[in-house]
Design an enzyme around this catalytic site. Sequence first.
Site, short mmCIF file in Angstrom:
data_model
loop_
_atom_site.label_atom_id
_atom_site.label_comp_id
_atom_site.label_asym_id
_atom_site.label_seq_id
_atom_site.Cartn_x
_atom_site.Cartn_y
_atom_site.Cartn_z
CD GLU A 137 -1.88 -2.36 1.41
OE1 GLU A 137 -0.76 -2.64 1.90
OE2 GLU A 137 -2.77 -3.22 1.23
CG HIS B 16 -10.62 -6.39 7.90
ND1 HIS B 16 -9.43 -6.84 8.40
CD2 HIS B 16 -10.55 -6.60 6.57
CE1 HIS B 16 -8.68 -7.32 7.41
NE2 HIS B 16 -9.34 -7.18 6.29
C1 LIG Z 1 -2.46 -4.46 4.43
C2 LIG Z 1 -3.49 -5.29 3.76
N1 LIG Z 1 -3.72 -5.12 2.45
C3 LIG Z 1 -4.65 -5.87 1.82
C4 LIG Z 1 -5.36 -6.81 2.51
C5 LIG Z 1 -6.44 -7.64 1.80
N2 LIG Z 1 -5.97 -9.01 1.65
C6 LIG Z 1 -6.26 -9.96 2.57
S1 LIG Z 1 -5.51 -11.39 2.25
C7 LIG Z 1 -4.79 -10.81 0.85
C8 LIG Z 1 -3.93 -11.73 0.03
C9 LIG Z 1 -2.77 -12.27 0.78
O1 LIG Z 1 -2.15 -13.29 0.05
P1 LIG Z 1 -1.01 -14.18 0.68
O2 LIG Z 1 -0.08 -13.36 1.49
O3 LIG Z 1 -0.39 -14.96 -0.44
O4 LIG Z 1 -1.74 -15.17 1.68
P2 LIG Z 1 -2.85 -16.28 1.36
O5 LIG Z 1 -4.18 -15.63 1.62
O6 LIG Z 1 -2.69 -16.73 -0.02
O7 LIG Z 1 -2.61 -17.36 2.37
C10 LIG Z 1 -5.15 -9.48 0.65
C11 LIG Z 1 -4.74 -8.65 -0.50
C12 LIG Z 1 -5.11 -6.94 3.88
N3 LIG Z 1 -5.80 -7.81 4.65
N4 LIG Z 1 -4.16 -6.19 4.48
#
Ligand SMILES: Cc1ncc(C[n+]2csc(CCOP(=O)(O)OP(=O)(O)O)c2C)c(N)n1
Lengths: 327, 334
Positions: free
Chosen positions: A60, A129
């Site tokens: 971000e 959230h």
């Molecule tokens: C700072 C932040 N930005 C965006 C999000 C929204 N978000 C939640 S999970 C996610 C994807 C994360 O992917 P990864 O790290 O590969 O973990 P996975 O869910 O695949 O286990 C996003 C973009 C968030 N929770 N926090």
Amino acid sequence: MSQIMFWEALRRAQDEEMERDPMVICMGEDIGVAGGTYKATNGLYDKYGPERVMDTPISENGFTGLAIGASFLGVRPVVEIMSVNFAWLAMDQIFNSAAKVRYMSGGQLEAPVVIRSPGGTAHQLGAQHSARMEKVFMGIAGLRVVTPSNPRQAYGLLKSAIRCNDPVFINEHELMYNMKGDVPDDEYFMSLEGSEVARDGRDVTLFGYNISVHWALAAAEVLSKQHAIEAEVIDLYSLAPLDRAGIAASVRKTHRAVIIEEAEAPVGVGSEVMAIINEECFFELDAAPVRLSALNIPIPYAHVLEKAVMPKTDDIVKAVLKMHGRG
Amino acid sequence: MEVSVKKRLLREMLFARRFEERCYEAYVERKIGGFLHLYPGEEACAHGVLEAARPGKDYVITGYRDHIHAIKCGSDPKAVMAELFGKETGCSKGRGGSMHIFDVEHRFMGGYALVGGPFPLAAGMAKAIQMKGDDDIAICFLGDAANNQGTFHESLNMAAVWKLPVLYVCENNLYGIGTRIDRSTAVIDQYKRACGYDMPAEQVDGQDVEVVYEAAKKAVDYVRSGKGPYFLELMTYRYRGHSMSDSNAYRQKDEERVWGARDPLVILRDRLVEAGEMTLDDFKDMDTEILENIENEIIKFSEESPDPNPAEVEKYVWAENDPYVHVGANGGAA
Ligand SMILES: Cc1ncc(C[n+]2csc(CCOP(=O)(O)OP(=O)(O)O)c2C)c(N)n1
Ligand SMILES: [Mg+2]
């Protein structure tokens, strides 16, 4: 006039602006191929391609800073931060770069960037959230903050924000994207500064913004039907700057003020509006102004606890009755 | 690995699968609210790594996909499920929810909803361990897409400079929500990124719990010996959408088929069956027993537990009776 949803209004505004100006781009997490968490960029990736509808990494502060840097050189980015809770990570760039660069460069540079993001408490999303960050953004000199309460405003404010040469933060709400409302079919713009009278009244002013406008309107109906009190509802769609003249004009008319906010009371919209009332029209008041705010706690997960946090219609009605000596 | 350990791991992973599937149902029944991220497909990661560590003693931290990590650390599955149901008996007393499972008694230091948030927290816990002179370690589980946050780079650097006893485990399931790794990330092999911080790193198959265990053993021993941090990348796949609101529409069916055939439960089960250590009927019995336990114990407990009391909604915001909040008139010791 058409009835469209809030997300469709945002989508339409971005689509029109992208079509008009090749320097307008959109960026954010999952906004392209996936069409956006709340569909505000639905279909734009197919129409404008990956150079102008950019799926970003989860970085971000990085991508917001990148958008601000691009805006220095004439790009007009519309950044979507998936949730305001994630905007905390981008605060450094928003505050230290976008909001200050015009001033500290003596007017040589500007950051015409738009940052859109939904806040608010939705349904049991938990403490990390459920942030309401409008109070944080509105305290920073150099940043405009607007917060639409319906599709018509969503379209008009986003159109103006994209054209405006200041950085603009648009505070949206998780629960409002599917809200329907009338939107003119012809292109239009809304002033980035100002407020709107959402309901005309004479006995008390209920100040709301974004979702709390709807809470105020619901309470106004009850007051009118059950208590013969006509409340005026003022929609403070511009939070930075707040509409001093509009606030004062309504209080001069009704002599009573209640501010309803979804955020916690300290250092918030309510405290600012009260200060403005004090400064502009203190002697017009017939009763001490009241603010109804969320409890000052992190938002709990359990449904029964979450419900206990926010002011309710009944709280607004009671506060108004008390002001009229009927409590 | 001993046969008895393999059998126990199979049972634990099957339990994890069934637990998560039951969460899915409870969400559809609206017993669970908010965001719900499930773990099916990735069971070998948490189980293999923590089997090689000291669950309940080593400090574990992760993101929002956290139920199974907590349970493997020793949390009572009843308290985890009750948390998802928003009950007072939940491990976070109904205040946290799915993304915020906490069980400090078992040193499960929490699930966090902000992507990348736990990286520095894990380094900080490792710093504390180092100061105390304990031989515990901190273990941080996060996804592949989290590595694009600044906190990843800042934390790995500090951990390396100060030789902190932290193991970073990357559960690489190839996606961050709907964005495939190659569309968001310049270096696809995540273990290579640890090179930038001169940190030992390895990439292994995250579907085979024995492979994970062996790799994790090496990693855990290294970290515990005081040599500094370690980065372990596990190649895995989630069998469901990112969260309940995600349909998986962005994934290729072929890719899902390939990974579906590499189910961590099936790999271990077939290995035990082929070696004559168990029969398919034994496995079915195990499954039946687990399903009954989930229904008769865990779900029952969660449903019957009381809601939190709304009068206590402001509890846990501040320290209770902290003497320094109101110091005596002369400023003397409280
Ligand atoms: C700072 C932040 N930005 C965006 C999000 C929204 N978000 C939640 S999970 C996610 C994807 C994360 O992917 P990864 O790290 O590969 O973990 P996975 O869910 O695949 O286990 C996003 C973009 C968030 N929770 N926090
Ligand atoms: Mg991932």
